[in-house]
Design an enzyme around this catalytic site. Structure first.
Site, PDB file in Angstrom:
ATOM      1  N   GLY A  20       8.342  -2.363   0.186  1.00  0.00           N
ATOM      2  CA  GLY A  20       8.100  -3.802   0.009  1.00  0.00           C
ATOM      3  C   GLY A  20       9.155  -4.687   0.651  1.00  0.00           C
ATOM      4  O   GLY A  20       9.338  -5.837   0.232  1.00  0.00           O
ATOM      5  N   SER A  21       9.804  -4.193   1.704  1.00  0.00           N
ATOM      6  CA  SER A  21      10.816  -5.053   2.343  1.00  0.00           C
ATOM      7  C   SER A  21      10.161  -6.262   3.014  1.00  0.00           C
ATOM      8  O   SER A  21      10.765  -7.337   3.086  1.00  0.00           O
ATOM      9  CB  SER A  21      11.674  -4.264   3.337  1.00  0.00           C
ATOM     10  N   MET A 100      -1.166   1.412   2.506  1.00  0.00           N
ATOM     11  CA  MET A 100      -1.503   2.594   3.297  1.00  0.00           C
ATOM     12  C   MET A 100      -2.973   3.006   3.231  1.00  0.00           C
ATOM     13  O   MET A 100      -3.319   4.086   3.701  1.00  0.00           O
ATOM     14  CB  MET A 100      -0.610   3.771   2.867  1.00  0.00           C
ATOM     15  N   ARG A 101      -3.827   2.179   2.665  1.00  0.00           N
ATOM     16  CA  ARG A 101      -5.254   2.537   2.628  1.00  0.00           C
ATOM     17  C   ARG A 101      -6.050   1.549   3.471  1.00  0.00           C
ATOM     18  O   ARG A 101      -5.676   0.369   3.552  1.00  0.00           O
ATOM     19  CB  ARG A 101      -5.777   2.553   1.190  1.00  0.00           C
ATOM     20  N   HIS A 119       2.059  -4.751  11.396  1.00  0.00           N
ATOM     21  CA  HIS A 119       1.991  -3.383  11.934  1.00  0.00           C
ATOM     22  C   HIS A 119       3.181  -3.159  12.867  1.00  0.00           C
ATOM     23  O   HIS A 119       3.489  -4.017  13.708  1.00  0.00           O
ATOM     24  CB  HIS A 119       0.672  -3.183  12.687  1.00  0.00           C
TER      25      HIS A 119
HETATM   26  C1  GRF Z   1       6.323  -1.626   7.860  1.00  0.00           C
HETATM   27  O1  GRF Z   1       6.911  -0.951   8.939  1.00  0.00           O
HETATM   28  C2  GRF Z   1       5.016  -2.239   8.251  1.00  0.00           C
HETATM   29  O2  GRF Z   1       4.966  -2.633   9.581  1.00  0.00           O
HETATM   30  C3  GRF Z   1       4.040  -1.114   8.020  1.00  0.00           C
HETATM   31  O3  GRF Z   1       4.523  -0.444   6.881  1.00  0.00           O
HETATM   32  C4  GRF Z   1       5.914  -0.678   6.753  1.00  0.00           C
HETATM   33  C5  GRF Z   1       6.127  -1.273   5.382  1.00  0.00           C
HETATM   34  O4  GRF Z   1       7.465  -1.457   5.087  1.00  0.00           O
HETATM   35  N1  GRF Z   1       2.696  -1.629   7.867  1.00  0.00           N
HETATM   36  P1  GRF Z   1       7.896  -2.261   3.772  1.00  0.00           P
HETATM   37  O5  GRF Z   1       7.212  -1.579   2.593  1.00  0.00           O
HETATM   38  O6  GRF Z   1       7.486  -3.683   3.938  1.00  0.00           O
HETATM   39  O7  GRF Z   1       9.367  -2.074   3.706  1.00  0.00           O
END
Ligand code: GRF
Length: 209
Positions: A20-21, A100-101, A119
């Site tokens: 969730g960064s 991730m889905r 992405h």
């Molecule tokens: C990021 O690299 C984003 O581009 C991809 O998944 C990752 C999520 O990172 N879709 P975070 O959970 O926001 O740290």
């Protein structure tokens, strides 16, 4: 540059599966008043995902999506429940932040042109999983990230904004991903504000009719 701000704070719904960064970057931009928005709801398909802790610390409502035991699939009933929860929370824009889905009709139909994703590649190059690994393996000299509208395909929707980063001599997967994430955290709040400004223009046009 002058920024035209929405009159009303746009209400965000966040879907994430991991750290969730990017969600945190949105929260930080809201706190810094560079993003005129509020997060109404955070949903995760992973019960122990850090994104849920981040929401808790920020005092934001957070819930787990019940994916009926499927490891990767996002079943229609779960998508319909997710759509209902977002609608009940009066969400204007759904932001995928490491979710991730694959999103499909039940959710997309409830939020037409109102689901966006970040992405980690310069789309259309390297859609799909771990795009920074794909980029490094392909030997490209430039990588980056893209914020795009979500359609039923895999990372195929119209682009909103992109940022490039160089691939450096000696890069490995983590170093390249970290450099890309710095840009992700910069452009995701920008993209959300751009979409929000567009909403308010559409609302203004409608209200003059
Ligand atoms: C990021 O690299 C984003 O581009 C991809 O998944 C990752 C999520 O990172 N879709 P975070 O959970 O926001 O740290």
């Amino acid at each position: 540059m002058r920024t035209i701000r929405s009159h009303r704070k746009i209400r965000l719904g966040i879907l994430g599966s991991g750290s969730g960064s990017n969600f945190q970057a949105l929260l930080d931009a809201i706190a810094a008043d560079t993003l005129n928005a509020e997060v109404a709801l955070v949903l995760s398909d992973v019960p122990n995902a850090k994104i849920l802790d981040r929401a808790g610390h920020a005092g934001i409502r957070a819930e787990v999506i019940d994916c009926r035991g499927f490891a990767n699939k996002f079943p229609d009933e779960a998508q319909a429940e997710t759509a209902r929860a977002l609608q009940e929370a009066e969400v204007d824009l759904v932001c995928l932040a490491g979710f991730m889905r694959l999103i499909k009709a039940p959710l997309l139909a409830a939020f037409p042109e109102r689901v966006i994703n970040i992405h980690p590649s310069l789309l259309p190059a390297f859609p799909g999983l771990e795009a920074w690994k794909q980029a490094l393996d392909a030997g490209v000299t430039e990588a980056g990230c893209t914020v795009h509208y979500v359609d039923a395909g895999m990372d195929t929707g119209p682009h909103i904004i992109q940022a490039k980063v160089p691939v450096l001599e000696g890069d490995d997967y983590p170093s390249l991903h970290a450099r890309i994430q710095v840009e992700e955290h910069r452009i995701y709040p920008l993209a959300v504000q751009m979409v929000a400004d567009n909403f308010s223009c559409q609302t203004a046009l409608c209200s003059t009719k």
